[in-house]
Design an enzyme around this catalytic site. Sequence first.
Site, PDB file in Angstrom:
ATOM      1  N   CYS A 123       0.842  -1.192   0.000  1.00  0.00           N
ATOM      2  CA  CYS A 123       0.000   0.000   0.000  1.00  0.00           C
ATOM      3  C   CYS A 123       0.881   1.247   0.000  1.00  0.00           C
ATOM      4  O   CYS A 123       1.736   1.406   0.876  1.00  0.00           O
ATOM      5  CB  CYS A 123      -0.898  -0.016   1.235  1.00  0.00           C
ATOM      6  SG  CYS A 123      -1.785   1.540   1.493  1.00  0.00           S
ATOM      7  N   GLU A 158       8.874  -1.109 -12.011  1.00  0.00           N
ATOM      8  CA  GLU A 158       7.591  -1.253 -12.704  1.00  0.00           C
ATOM      9  C   GLU A 158       6.397  -0.971 -11.787  1.00  0.00           C
ATOM     10  O   GLU A 158       5.550  -1.832 -11.544  1.00  0.00           O
ATOM     11  CB  GLU A 158       7.482  -2.644 -13.327  1.00  0.00           C
ATOM     12  CG  GLU A 158       8.492  -2.895 -14.418  1.00  0.00           C
ATOM     13  CD  GLU A 158       8.356  -4.267 -15.070  1.00  0.00           C
ATOM     14  OE1 GLU A 158       8.875  -4.454 -16.179  1.00  0.00           O
ATOM     15  OE2 GLU A 158       7.736  -5.168 -14.447  1.00  0.00           O
ATOM     16  N   GLU A 315      15.086  -2.473 -19.632  1.00  0.00           N
ATOM     17  CA  GLU A 315      15.013  -3.935 -19.699  1.00  0.00           C
ATOM     18  C   GLU A 315      14.621  -4.365 -21.107  1.00  0.00           C
ATOM     19  O   GLU A 315      13.765  -3.756 -21.751  1.00  0.00           O
ATOM     20  CB  GLU A 315      13.968  -4.492 -18.719  1.00  0.00           C
ATOM     21  CG  GLU A 315      14.356  -4.420 -17.269  1.00  0.00           C
ATOM     22  CD  GLU A 315      13.316  -5.107 -16.377  1.00  0.00           C
ATOM     23  OE1 GLU A 315      12.566  -5.978 -16.881  1.00  0.00           O
ATOM     24  OE2 GLU A 315      13.244  -4.754 -15.189  1.00  0.00           O
ATOM     25  N   TRP A 323       7.424 -15.846 -19.991  1.00  0.00           N
ATOM     26  CA  TRP A 323       6.063 -15.547 -19.531  1.00  0.00           C
ATOM     27  C   TRP A 323       5.101 -15.218 -20.663  1.00  0.00           C
ATOM     28  O   TRP A 323       3.909 -15.101 -20.438  1.00  0.00           O
ATOM     29  CB  TRP A 323       6.081 -14.392 -18.531  1.00  0.00           C
ATOM     30  CG  TRP A 323       6.870 -13.203 -18.960  1.00  0.00           C
ATOM     31  CD1 TRP A 323       8.179 -12.941 -18.665  1.00  0.00           C
ATOM     32  CD2 TRP A 323       6.428 -12.116 -19.773  1.00  0.00           C
ATOM     33  NE1 TRP A 323       8.574 -11.757 -19.246  1.00  0.00           N
ATOM     34  CE2 TRP A 323       7.520 -11.221 -19.937  1.00  0.00           C
ATOM     35  CE3 TRP A 323       5.215 -11.799 -20.386  1.00  0.00           C
ATOM     36  CZ2 TRP A 323       7.441 -10.054 -20.678  1.00  0.00           C
ATOM     37  CZ3 TRP A 323       5.133 -10.627 -21.130  1.00  0.00           C
ATOM     38  CH2 TRP A 323       6.229  -9.775 -21.272  1.00  0.00           C
TER      39      TRP A 323
END
Length: 688
Positions: A123, A158, A315, A323
């Site tokens: 949070c 990210e 990246e 993935w």
Amino acid sequence: MVTSYPPISPKLKGFMHGADYNPDQWQHSPEVLEEDIRLMKLAKCNVMAIGIFAWAALEPEEGEFTFEWLDRVLDSFAENGIYAWLATPSGARPAWMSAKYPEVLRVEENRVRNLHGGRHNHCYSSPVYREKTHIMNTKLAERYANHPAIIGWHISNEYGGECHCNYCQKAFQEWLKDRYGTLNALNKAWWTTFWSHTYTSWSQIESPAPHGEKMVHGHNLDWRRFVTDRTVDFCKHEIAPLRAVRPELPVTTNMMDWFEGLDYRKFADILDVISWDAYPTWHDLQQPGKLAAWFSFNHDLFRSLKGGQPFMLMESTPSMTNWQPVSKLKRPGMHLLSSLQAVAHGSDTVQYFQWRKSRGSSEKLHGAVVDHVGIEHTRVFRDVAELGAILEGISPVTGSAVPAETAIITDWDNRWAVKDSQGPLNRGIDYEGTVMQHYHAFWKMGVPVDIIGSQDDLTKYKLIIAPMMYLCSEEAGAAIESFVSSGGTFVTTYWSGIVNENDLCHLGGFPGPLRQTLGIWSEEMDGLHEGEHNSLIYKKDNALHLEGSHVLYDLCDLVHTEGAEVIAEYGNDFYKGRPALTVHTFGKGQAYYLAARAKEPFYDEFYGKVIQDAGVRRVLDTELPDGVTAQLRTDGLSEYVFILNFSGKKQQLAFNTLEYIDLLKNQSVQGSIELDRNGVCILKRTVK
């Protein structure tokens, strides 16, 4: 126009080349560090991003800090001429923190708190999490800000996602108070009289929820804005203790391709350099150039966030991911081509995830420079080393600018609003696909493009396109009107000028604030079923001197001209003969309105004529083969022309009679070049 920029770090004047490095995973094998240093130098890698998910290695128990392993790594870097972006590790918190302070864990929109695990499961409003990140970042800054290996701070990883806990609910209410001042103003902006949803207390307002309120569009829009502002605020919270120790050290945070969840333009002012992570699904079955154009668009977007300043490819994968639906290997030449694609669009770095493959967990089979075999004798390592040598050879390109005369407006809040709207095409409005239809035409012609917001400076462009500008404020409309009146060329489409910044419909006729500029009134919008088509038929002797017809689908806008000239008309249905494409001469400029969604090759043909009339320059004055594009960088003295072959086959390209220097072959070129499959060529020419 700025034509050159200072280096990202004064310690490095050429390209940064390196990877995410995770020595915290290899503390049990100290010989790995020594071997990694040898391999980094062999691959001509000079910069690593380190410590991104290392919180548990840095603070294994609350208040117990273990920096010695990081000391050894950074000292070894400094001894060997390797530099580091040192990360703040907030992207994944240690288990002890989740166990002792469950408030740090996120609450989902269903109001259920998450268990420990994953990334960004925290949070941004939690006082405990803010305190812990402040402590960690202060210690990192005090220990390493002046270390000779450090060239900048990599803030978290990210950023994304949202929290719906009580802290965030209170913060949302306070954000709304700041925005609207009074409940009356909020109720008016959200049109809460609909369904009797009028609020009489700030405490009644909660974030959108699947089992609560999700049908008030202004509410949904403001929640998305709040999530961005809250994330930006947390990012500023992370940066503050780093700046306090050494304010001149640059900071960045790695972003994701046109990520919908956060308005990245809000981050530009707090970051020194923009960086992002690119993972194309190369070699899939898309049409030639479609995927490449999407990633070119993203490179242009991230370059544009700070007004054209060079960005960082933070990246990418040197081989494959683990993935994506299909994990394809990069075919020969693709690593060089895709890396130089980023450079062509303004990147001054090529970085990878990851340097060395992890031995276990979810990304153990993700591509890396160093495979599990642990040696340099692999195809992937050779590709990386080849690129490293090339980047050294073209180092003068760093700092140069991309001279875009064309821009596409893509506001995040417009994207959110147009996709949240109910009607006229609830099976999917395809906003992103619409933007790409327009962008792809410029990509195929070799025309540099900036990707901007409606609040950005419009005056430096000759041509501006705003596909589906559904959300258009009065201020944005006035800026566009001024741009056209002063001599600019503007293009927009169906489903534009519908709502204001609160997602309230403009009164007095669509396209709202754009009506006078475009010289049209949009009366109705017809949604077409899948497989249902209309046609766009050019009028004889039209302003663009185009002939023939094109297929229309999905959406057809029924408009009346109010000063605009009709270029093309509908060919079918009860609105046959009504305007499908118009142009309005307004002041010194022109404004085009495309009333329907057209199939290719309409956009190639249309924009080919528009750029001629607007005086927009192509990188090469020649027709490019399908799947081949050209991009330009310049330092004001020299121009660097990148010719990139994404067609999947060999291509021959003829161009004007200017003499160029082929930087990759170090020889003169004139008249034509041959591109191998997945080939790339960098030509240098003197600025006229």
